[in-house]
Design an enzyme around this catalytic site. Structure first.
Site, PDB file in Angstrom:
ATOM      1  N   ASN A   1     -33.418 106.223  35.234  1.00 28.73           N
ATOM      2  CA  ASN A   1     -33.261 104.815  34.856  1.00 28.73           C
ATOM      3  C   ASN A   1     -34.204 103.891  35.618  1.00 28.73           C
ATOM      4  O   ASN A   1     -34.030 102.674  35.606  1.00 28.73           O
ATOM      5  CB  ASN A   1     -31.818 104.366  35.095  1.00 28.73           C
ATOM      6  CG  ASN A   1     -30.821 105.123  34.241  1.00 28.73           C
ATOM      7  OD1 ASN A   1     -31.117 105.490  33.111  1.00 28.73           O
ATOM      8  ND2 ASN A   1     -29.638 105.367  34.783  1.00 28.73           N
TER       9      ASN A   1
ATOM     10  N   HIS B   1     -18.869 100.583  29.439  1.00 28.38           N
ATOM     11  CA  HIS B   1     -18.991 101.589  30.491  1.00 28.38           C
ATOM     12  C   HIS B   1     -17.627 101.959  31.069  1.00 28.38           C
ATOM     13  O   HIS B   1     -16.695 101.153  31.088  1.00 28.38           O
ATOM     14  CB  HIS B   1     -19.900 101.050  31.602  1.00 28.38           C
ATOM     15  CG  HIS B   1     -20.316 102.077  32.597  1.00 28.38           C
ATOM     16  ND1 HIS B   1     -19.621 102.294  33.770  1.00 28.38           N
ATOM     17  CD2 HIS B   1     -21.351 102.961  32.602  1.00 28.38           C
ATOM     18  CE1 HIS B   1     -20.219 103.250  34.456  1.00 28.38           C
ATOM     19  NE2 HIS B   1     -21.269 103.681  33.776  1.00 28.38           N
TER      20      HIS B   1
ATOM     21  N   GLU C   1     -21.906  94.581  27.021  1.00 32.18           N
ATOM     22  CA  GLU C   1     -23.061  94.988  27.829  1.00 32.18           C
ATOM     23  C   GLU C   1     -24.350  94.455  27.237  1.00 32.18           C
ATOM     24  O   GLU C   1     -24.510  94.392  26.015  1.00 32.18           O
ATOM     25  CB  GLU C   1     -23.126  96.524  27.932  1.00 32.18           C
ATOM     26  CG  GLU C   1     -21.875  97.129  28.549  1.00 32.18           C
ATOM     27  CD  GLU C   1     -22.011  98.622  28.818  1.00 32.18           C
ATOM     28  OE1 GLU C   1     -23.154  99.119  28.846  1.00 32.18           O
ATOM     29  OE2 GLU C   1     -20.978  99.277  29.006  1.00 32.18           O
TER      30      GLU C   1
ATOM     31  N   SER D   1     -25.569 101.834  27.707  1.00 30.51           N
ATOM     32  CA  SER D   1     -26.212 102.871  28.502  1.00 30.51           C
ATOM     33  C   SER D   1     -26.486 104.164  27.752  1.00 30.51           C
ATOM     34  O   SER D   1     -27.402 104.903  28.112  1.00 30.51           O
ATOM     35  CB  SER D   1     -25.361 103.184  29.736  1.00 30.51           C
ATOM     36  OG  SER D   1     -24.074 103.643  29.362  1.00 30.51           O
TER      37      SER D   1
ATOM     38  N   ASP E   1     -22.211  92.947  31.208  1.00 27.42           N
ATOM     39  CA  ASP E   1     -22.738  93.965  32.118  1.00 27.42           C
ATOM     40  C   ASP E   1     -24.209  94.170  31.781  1.00 27.42           C
ATOM     41  O   ASP E   1     -24.543  94.736  30.744  1.00 27.42           O
ATOM     42  CB  ASP E   1     -21.935  95.255  31.943  1.00 27.42           C
ATOM     43  CG  ASP E   1     -22.427  96.395  32.823  1.00 27.42           C
ATOM     44  OD1 ASP E   1     -23.587  96.356  33.269  1.00 27.42           O
ATOM     45  OD2 ASP E   1     -21.660  97.348  33.035  1.00 27.42           O
TER      46      ASP E   1
ATOM     47  N   HIS F   1     -28.348  97.789  32.473  1.00 22.81           N
ATOM     48  CA  HIS F   1     -29.523  98.410  31.864  1.00 22.81           C
ATOM     49  C   HIS F   1     -30.466  97.399  31.213  1.00 22.81           C
ATOM     50  O   HIS F   1     -31.413  97.799  30.529  1.00 22.81           O
ATOM     51  CB  HIS F   1     -29.085  99.449  30.826  1.00 22.81           C
ATOM     52  CG  HIS F   1     -28.450 100.664  31.428  1.00 22.81           C
ATOM     53  ND1 HIS F   1     -29.172 101.750  31.866  1.00 22.81           N
ATOM     54  CD2 HIS F   1     -27.151 100.937  31.693  1.00 22.81           C
ATOM     55  CE1 HIS F   1     -28.337 102.658  32.359  1.00 22.81           C
ATOM     56  NE2 HIS F   1     -27.116 102.183  32.273  1.00 22.81           N
TER      57      HIS F   1
ATOM     58  N   LYS G   1     -31.297 100.694  38.835  1.00 21.11           N
ATOM     59  CA  LYS G   1     -32.026 101.118  37.637  1.00 21.11           C
ATOM     60  C   LYS G   1     -33.417 100.486  37.658  1.00 21.11           C
ATOM     61  O   LYS G   1     -34.261 100.918  38.424  1.00 21.11           O
ATOM     62  CB  LYS G   1     -31.181 100.795  36.404  1.00 21.11           C
ATOM     63  CG  LYS G   1     -29.847 101.549  36.457  1.00 21.11           C
ATOM     64  CD  LYS G   1     -28.904 101.174  35.377  1.00 21.11           C
ATOM     65  CE  LYS G   1     -27.621 101.989  35.460  1.00 21.11           C
ATOM     66  NZ  LYS G   1     -26.806 101.725  36.673  1.00 21.11           N
TER      67      LYS G   1
END
Length: 393
Positions: free
Chosen positions: A46, A130, A175, A179, A204, A207, A237
């Site tokens: 990542n 997640h 998110e 992910s 979130d 990523h 990440k």
């Protein structure tokens, strides 16, 4: 025999091709990593911008001492370097205040459990949120309901129902970039829905930080910017270090600093870590060519897949999953790629839903077009092999 179920559970996972095992990475250099003495091109990490190996970031770890914080941030573990990082995060996100956690899991869990501590409250989480968000929500006193992935119509029905029932505190959780699928949340629609139903949005951005533009934190509309009430992101990440932050209003952050047990009773990460993280964030902003290279590599990967008749998910981010559908076939293809020098990890249930086992391919600014092309060619051949047509890379 005590705890016999442990061995039985592991044996069952092994039989189902679902057993997870750690691997020891002995060295990293550019887009390559070394495992058991062999070098592989890494298509599973990542580190989207290659910041973990940036000379400025590595040097920054040695510039701020001591090496350890030595205490909780509410005792003596919070330094000027931590504060400088929090100040920068407020500028980056447009939020009033920020706090730091040792991991993204701890941050998400702490927010859900601490903020949603009343039985009359409600958490509405995207179905593909997640595990840290789901576990935190399940541990909270609030009711947890999950809406279909990125389905704002379903979310609106749940919000309308909650409003009719007089639910006072509602937290919607999603998110920035998911992910496992690599797709993005419809931030504008989520903000409109939460605002119209007098609820809060938690996003979130683990990523998406560093790899999406300003729209990852807020949306411009009618001459102003609308933003989630809570933003979380990790540093492990694209930022290339480790840990996480939560940002929001001064009142929210003060509440969490007082009542979030994951924060109060954990030793802070070190001042050196905070300084390196801030260095990375500033360097990312000063070197936009890294993001440009990542975007070019994503496009090259998708083009190569199309030329080789490989079906990839509808994602324009660094996460490019190839759905295989069974754990055995997924791991077999992963092993073929490893034999040819490409590290591509197979992701299986329960990390992803059953029958959606996949190769989670990730792109980095450290890759080049030749490396991507070579990996996709081997992937195409491996897929043919699994389907019965044995070819050679």
């Amino acid at each position: 025999m005590p705890f016999e179920r442990i061995q039985l559970a592991l044996a069952e996972r092994q039989q189902q091709d679902l057993l997870r095992q750690t691997v020891i990475v002995e060295a990293m250099q550019g887009a390559s990593l070394q495992i058991q003495g062999k070098w592989y091109l890494n298509f599973s990490g990542n580190d989207y911008l290659g910041m973990s190996q940036h000379p400025k970031v590595m040097s920054a770890f040695a510039q701020a001492l001591p090496a350890g914080a030595g205490a909780s941030p509410v005792v003596t573990g919070f330094s000027q370097h931590h504060q400088a990082l929090c100040d920068y995060l407020c500028q980056l996100t447009g939020q009033e205040s920020a706090m730091l956690f040792s991991s993204g899991f701890a941050a998400n869990y702490a927010v859900c459990k601490t903020l949603m501590g009343e039985p009359e409250s409600l958490i509405l989480a995207d179905k593909l949120s997640h595990a840290s968000l789901i576990d935190g929500a399940m541990s909270a006193e609030a009711t947890l309901k999950r809406f279909k992935h990125n389905d704002t119509v379903h979310l609106q029905k749940l919000l309308s129902s909650a409003s009719r029932q007089g639910v006072k505190d509602i937290l919607v959780v999603s998110e920035g970039v998911f992910s496992m699928d690599g797709d993005k949340a419809p931030l504008s629609a989520l903000l409109n829905l939460t605002q119209s139903h007098n609820s809060w949005l938690m996003l979130d951005n683990a990523h998406s930080i560093g790899v999406l533009g300003p729209e990852q934190f807020s949306i411009a509309a009618n001459g102003s910017r609308h933003k989630p009430q809570i933003v979380m992101a990790t540093f492990g990440k694209a930022v290339g270090t480790g840990g996480a932050f939560v940002a929001g209003s001064k009142t929210l952050i003060s509440f969490l600093q007082n009542f979030a047990r994951h924060y109060v009773y954990s030793t802070a990460f070190s001042a050196a870590h905070a300084h390196a993280t801030l260095t990375s964030l500033k360097t990312m902003d000063a070197e936009p060519q890294r993001l440009a290279q990542l975007q070019s590599n994503i496009a090259a990967f998708k083009t190569a897949c199309k030329q080789n008749d490989i079906v990839v998910a509808d994602s324009d981010t660094a996460i490019q999953p190839v759905i295989i559908g069974s754990p055995g076939a997924t791991m077999h293809i992963s092993q073929i790629l490893q034999q040819q020098g490409f590290w591509v990890t197979g992701i299986r249930y329960p990390t992803v839903p059953k029958n959606s086992d996949r190769l989670r391919i990730t792109l980095s600014a450290l890759h080049n077009e030749n490396q991507i092309s070579a990996m996709v060619t081997c992937l195409a051949n491996a897929l043919h092999e699994v389907n019965g047509a044995v070819l050679q890379c």
